[in-house]
Motif scaffolding. Structure first.
Motif, PDB file in Angstrom:
ATOM      1  N   LEU A 103      34.803   1.947 -39.189  1.00  0.00           N
ATOM      2  CA  LEU A 103      35.684   0.844 -39.570  1.00  0.00           C
ATOM      3  C   LEU A 103      35.749   0.749 -41.091  1.00  0.00           C
ATOM      4  O   LEU A 103      34.743   0.942 -41.776  1.00  0.00           O
ATOM      5  CB  LEU A 103      35.171  -0.467 -38.972  1.00  0.00           C
ATOM      6  N   MET A 121      33.166  -1.978 -43.363  1.00  0.00           N
ATOM      7  CA  MET A 121      31.746  -2.207 -43.092  1.00  0.00           C
ATOM      8  C   MET A 121      30.870  -2.215 -44.345  1.00  0.00           C
ATOM      9  O   MET A 121      29.888  -2.949 -44.421  1.00  0.00           O
ATOM     10  CB  MET A 121      31.213  -1.183 -42.081  1.00  0.00           C
ATOM     11  N   PHE A 146      30.571  -5.661 -45.859  1.00  0.00           N
ATOM     12  CA  PHE A 146      29.682  -6.605 -45.157  1.00  0.00           C
ATOM     13  C   PHE A 146      28.219  -6.198 -45.239  1.00  0.00           C
ATOM     14  O   PHE A 146      27.339  -7.048 -45.146  1.00  0.00           O
ATOM     15  CB  PHE A 146      30.177  -6.825 -43.720  1.00  0.00           C
ATOM     16  N   TYR A 176      26.473 -14.257 -47.381  1.00  0.00           N
ATOM     17  CA  TYR A 176      27.694 -14.778 -46.752  1.00  0.00           C
ATOM     18  C   TYR A 176      27.608 -16.290 -46.524  1.00  0.00           C
ATOM     19  O   TYR A 176      28.551 -17.031 -46.821  1.00  0.00           O
ATOM     20  CB  TYR A 176      27.964 -14.048 -45.427  1.00  0.00           C
ATOM     21  N   TYR A 209      35.280 -25.458 -44.189  1.00  0.00           N
ATOM     22  CA  TYR A 209      34.820 -24.408 -43.246  1.00  0.00           C
ATOM     23  C   TYR A 209      34.138 -25.011 -42.007  1.00  0.00           C
ATOM     24  O   TYR A 209      34.500 -24.683 -40.867  1.00  0.00           O
ATOM     25  CB  TYR A 209      33.859 -23.479 -43.993  1.00  0.00           C
ATOM     26  N   GLU A 267      34.169 -13.782 -28.419  1.00  0.00           N
ATOM     27  CA  GLU A 267      34.376 -13.958 -29.857  1.00  0.00           C
ATOM     28  C   GLU A 267      34.224 -12.617 -30.577  1.00  0.00           C
ATOM     29  O   GLU A 267      33.200 -11.942 -30.443  1.00  0.00           O
ATOM     30  CB  GLU A 267      33.370 -14.962 -30.440  1.00  0.00           C
ATOM     31  N   VAL A 277      31.796 -12.035 -35.176  1.00  0.00           N
ATOM     32  CA  VAL A 277      31.004 -13.285 -35.244  1.00  0.00           C
ATOM     33  C   VAL A 277      30.331 -13.457 -36.599  1.00  0.00           C
ATOM     34  O   VAL A 277      29.948 -14.561 -36.969  1.00  0.00           O
ATOM     35  CB  VAL A 277      29.949 -13.382 -34.123  1.00  0.00           C
ATOM     36  N   PRO A 289      30.852  -5.782 -35.387  1.00  0.00           N
ATOM     37  CA  PRO A 289      30.622  -4.366 -35.724  1.00  0.00           C
ATOM     38  C   PRO A 289      29.587  -4.106 -36.809  1.00  0.00           C
ATOM     39  O   PRO A 289      28.988  -3.033 -36.835  1.00  0.00           O
ATOM     40  CB  PRO A 289      32.007  -3.889 -36.203  1.00  0.00           C
ATOM     41  N   MET A 297      25.403  -7.957 -40.422  1.00  0.00           N
ATOM     42  CA  MET A 297      25.865  -9.279 -39.956  1.00  0.00           C
ATOM     43  C   MET A 297      25.282  -9.563 -38.565  1.00  0.00           C
ATOM     44  O   MET A 297      24.813 -10.670 -38.282  1.00  0.00           O
ATOM     45  CB  MET A 297      27.393  -9.316 -39.876  1.00  0.00           C
ATOM     46  N   ASP A 299      34.316  -3.994 -31.731  1.00  0.00           N
ATOM     47  CA  ASP A 299      35.302  -4.529 -32.674  1.00  0.00           C
ATOM     48  C   ASP A 299      36.524  -4.960 -31.887  1.00  0.00           C
ATOM     49  O   ASP A 299      36.536  -4.887 -30.660  1.00  0.00           O
ATOM     50  CB  ASP A 299      35.622  -3.500 -33.766  1.00  0.00           C
ATOM     51  N   PHE A 300      37.581  -5.409 -32.602  1.00  0.00           N
ATOM     52  CA  PHE A 300      38.755  -5.973 -31.936  1.00  0.00           C
ATOM     53  C   PHE A 300      39.397  -5.011 -30.945  1.00  0.00           C
ATOM     54  O   PHE A 300      40.043  -5.438 -30.002  1.00  0.00           O
ATOM     55  CB  PHE A 300      39.807  -6.368 -32.972  1.00  0.00           C
ATOM     56  N   SER A 315      37.285 -16.077 -36.103  1.00  0.00           N
ATOM     57  CA  SER A 315      37.474 -16.806 -37.360  1.00  0.00           C
ATOM     58  C   SER A 315      37.235 -15.872 -38.543  1.00  0.00           C
ATOM     59  O   SER A 315      36.252 -15.133 -38.577  1.00  0.00           O
ATOM     60  CB  SER A 315      36.532 -18.017 -37.428  1.00  0.00           C
ATOM     61  N   HIS A 357      41.226  -7.920 -40.702  1.00  0.00           N
ATOM     62  CA  HIS A 357      40.694  -6.569 -40.890  1.00  0.00           C
ATOM     63  C   HIS A 357      41.489  -5.527 -40.115  1.00  0.00           C
ATOM     64  O   HIS A 357      41.305  -4.327 -40.320  1.00  0.00           O
ATOM     65  CB  HIS A 357      39.209  -6.512 -40.495  1.00  0.00           C
TER      66      HIS A 357
HETATM   67  C1  SAM Z   1      34.513 -12.921 -43.241  1.00  0.00           C
HETATM   68  S1  SAM Z   1      33.458 -12.496 -41.885  1.00  0.00           S
HETATM   69  C2  SAM Z   1      33.709 -13.852 -40.770  1.00  0.00           C
HETATM   70  C3  SAM Z   1      32.493 -14.171 -39.971  1.00  0.00           C
HETATM   71  C4  SAM Z   1      32.580 -15.392 -39.054  1.00  0.00           C
HETATM   72  N1  SAM Z   1      33.518 -15.184 -37.978  1.00  0.00           N
HETATM   73  C5  SAM Z   1      32.909 -16.639 -39.813  1.00  0.00           C
HETATM   74  O1  SAM Z   1      33.882 -17.321 -39.491  1.00  0.00           O
HETATM   75  O2  SAM Z   1      32.189 -16.974 -40.757  1.00  0.00           O
HETATM   76  C6  SAM Z   1      34.376 -11.198 -41.109  1.00  0.00           C
HETATM   77  C7  SAM Z   1      33.623 -10.504 -40.008  1.00  0.00           C
HETATM   78  O3  SAM Z   1      34.524  -9.630 -39.316  1.00  0.00           O
HETATM   79  C8  SAM Z   1      33.842  -8.437 -39.042  1.00  0.00           C
HETATM   80  N2  SAM Z   1      34.816  -7.352 -38.863  1.00  0.00           N
HETATM   81  C9  SAM Z   1      35.305  -6.468 -39.770  1.00  0.00           C
HETATM   82  N3  SAM Z   1      36.140  -5.598 -39.195  1.00  0.00           N
HETATM   83  C10 SAM Z   1      36.203  -5.925 -37.870  1.00  0.00           C
HETATM   84  C11 SAM Z   1      36.871  -5.387 -36.738  1.00  0.00           C
HETATM   85  N4  SAM Z   1      37.714  -4.347 -36.843  1.00  0.00           N
HETATM   86  N5  SAM Z   1      36.673  -5.971 -35.536  1.00  0.00           N
HETATM   87  C12 SAM Z   1      35.859  -7.044 -35.405  1.00  0.00           C
HETATM   88  N6  SAM Z   1      35.182  -7.600 -36.447  1.00  0.00           N
HETATM   89  C13 SAM Z   1      35.361  -7.056 -37.667  1.00  0.00           C
HETATM   90  C14 SAM Z   1      32.936  -8.227 -40.244  1.00  0.00           C
HETATM   91  O4  SAM Z   1      31.879  -7.319 -39.957  1.00  0.00           O
HETATM   92  C15 SAM Z   1      32.468  -9.645 -40.509  1.00  0.00           C
HETATM   93  O5  SAM Z   1      31.296  -9.969 -39.825  1.00  0.00           O
END
Ligand code: SAM
Length: 207
Positions: free
Chosen positions: A3, A6, A9, A16, A34, A51, A54, A74, A78, A94-95, A110, A115
């Motif tokens: 991805l 990564m 993060f 964070y 928030y 979710e 996360v 992913p 985190m 991941d998504f 959220s 991404h």
């Molecule tokens: C800005 S953080 C948000 C974390 C949490 N959901 C919040 O609201 O505080 C973004 C998160 O999305 C994850 N992320 C990045 N690419 C992703 C993907 N393709 N699918 C799912 N999650 C992803 C990151 O690893 C990270 O933990």
């Protein structure tokens, strides 16, 4: 799994929760309200919840109080913070690639859907609708109303000297509100969208 975000993060995981608390000046406006926004997202989910992204588990902590939750993240860094904080299983995924789950009532995320490229967002929405029969979709994320409002925000961040934020806004795939609405409506959803701060919108989509 390969991805694109990564590495960000890997470095950001340990700081964070400081950023979401508003203590990083560059990201202050992104995270205004928030905690209240996550409360509102959690109020909008129903039934069994999946979710995505996360992170450190701040939304998951709210959801798991009232609903069965499948948590997907992913980033190993985190994920470990979320596991330690929540004491629940957080699965790797991941998504677009996630464990096989037979039934989901709500898909939620959220600060993470940006991404995916717009084409990947469309694929993801269609995939959830087909797999789980149009689950409720609750999304909190940065979006722009138009190319002009996107440029205005980039100009504002540039004038403030927020170079990390500007880089972030130019690099990631923050969608237009109209694009998200159209993707969801094309997939048979009724959509409500509400702006929550300078950057973030809450989207609630139901069949
Ligand atoms: C800005 S953080 C948000 C974390 C949490 N959901 C919040 O609201 O505080 C973004 C998160 O999305 C994850 N992320 C990045 N690419 C992703 C993907 N393709 N699918 C799912 N999650 C992803 C990151 O690893 C990270 O933990």
């Amino acid at each position: 799994m390969n991805l694109p975000f990564m590495d960000i993060f890997k470095d950001w995981a340990k700081n964070y929760d400081t950023a979401v608390g508003g203590h990083d000046e560059q990201y202050h406006e992104v995270f205004v309200g928030y905690e209240q926004m996550l409360d509102e997202v959690a109020l909008n989910v129903t039934g069994t919840v999946l979710e995505f992204g996360v992170g450190t588990g701040n939304l998951s902590a709210r959801i798991q109080k009232g609903n069965p939750l499948i948590a997907i993240e992913p980033s190993p860094e985190m994920r470990q913070i979320a596991i330690d904080k929540l004491g629940i299983e957080v699965q790797e995924g991941d998504f677009l690639r996630y464990p096989d789950v037979p039934h989901i009532d709500t898909v939620v995320s959220s600060y993470a859907f940006h991404h995916l490229t717009d084409s990947e967002k469309e694929t993801a929405i269609g995939q959830y609708a087909r797999t789980w029969g149009h689950p409720k979709f609750v999304l909190l994320d940065t979006m722009f109303e138009s190319p002009t409002s996107r440029q205005d925000i980039i100009d504002w961040a540039t004038a403030k000297g927020y170079s990390d934020l500007v880089e972030d806004l130019n690099r990631e795939y923050y969608p237009y509100t109209t694009t998200i609405r159209s993707m969801l409506e094309t997939n048979g959803y009724k959509v409500t969208m509400t702006q929550k701060n300078k950057f973030v919108w809450l989207v609630v989509a139901t069949k």
